[in-house]
Design a protein around this motif. Structure first.
Motif: not given
Ligand code: URA
Length: 259
Positions: A20-21, A23-25, A28, A34, A111-113
């Motif tokens: 995963m990207r 910033q998403k990592y 999360r 984000r 997208d985030e989850y």
């Protein structure tokens, strides 16, 4: 390592997409939002496997890569989430609609989850509390009939429901798919030719509240869900979602029999 990488970008394990990207990592893992995570990256404060990464598109594998912020290693724990949406009318409860109709995925931060999905359904014209999770076990537990999770609805119905009709609903009414289970019913407001009925039910049959009210002669004009188990809509505005806090999440896991 190869088994994870071999499954590819779109595959998921326990609701997580790998890789995963960055910033998403970070978002999360609860390090920052984000946007905040992007700022940390561009400021050169984030290292992946000991190397400073400032590229926003960089990807990491949560199970393989070591990510640190300001030299402190980020711990990737269970990142399942539960989100609450106050669903507006006119939106269908599905994460994808091939006919292009507006659906809850248009509102939620999918997208985030990755792996986020709705716990049960509300009709297109029903408003109110709809929960989402990335944890399939939680969703199944909350929907399983044996757990008797109570859902509370406010139904604006045509006509004034009498005490005798409310009592019929309390005791159970016969629908096409059988008798309804005992429910808590009270008329909470009345006007000249309609009233608002509060119904607390723990079943989850299709169009159940609308069918129950119709069965005693009062078609539903508007339906709003005000709570699901221990969670209430509260002051959440229609069309807005929020993440449940730890206490609320723990209460939901208990309600699902997953303490
Ligand atoms: N019962 C209904 O009739 N509709 C809903 O959306 C939820 C419960």
């Amino acid at each position: 390592m190869s088994d994870i990488r071999d499954i590819g970008w779109e595959e998921r394990i326990e609701g997580h997409a790998f890789p995963m990207r960055l910033q998403k990592y970070l978002a999360r893992a609860g390090v920052a939002s984000r946007r905040g995570s992007e700022s940390l990256i561009t400021a050169g404060r984030v290292e992946v496997n000991g190397i400073v990464v400032t590229e926003l598109g960089s990807k990491v594998d949560p199970l393989e890569d070591e990510v640190a912020v300001d030299g402190v290693v980020v711990v990737w724990g269970s990142s399942h989430v539960v989100l609450a949406l106050n669903k507006p009318s006119g939106i269908i409860t599905t994460m994808k609609d091939y006919r292009g109709r507006r659906c809850v995925a248009d509102i939620m931060p999918c997208d985030e989850y990755p792996g986020l999905y709705p716990i049960g359904r509300l009709d297109k014209d029903t408003t109110g509390l709809l929960l989402f999770t990335t944890d399939g076990e939680l969703g199944n537990g909350l929907l399983h009939p044996s757990h008797h999770v109570t859902k509370v609805y406010h139904a604006t119905v045509t006509g004034i429901m009498t005490e005798a009709e409310a009592q019929q609903l309390r005791e159970g009414v016969l629908l096409e798919d059988g008798m309804t289970a005992p429910a808590e019913i009270s008329v909470i407001s009345k006007s000249r030719n309609r009233c608002v009925v509060e119904l607390a039910i723990h079943e989850g049959r299709k169009h159940q509240v609308k069918r129950m009210c119709k069965a005693v002669g009062h078609p539903v004009e508007h339906l709003d869900r005000v709570s699901f188990g221990p969670i209430e809509t509260g002051s959440l505005k229609q069309g807005v979602w929020r993440k449940l806090d730890d206490e609320e999440t723990a209460a939901l896991y208990r309600a699902a029999g997953l303490a």
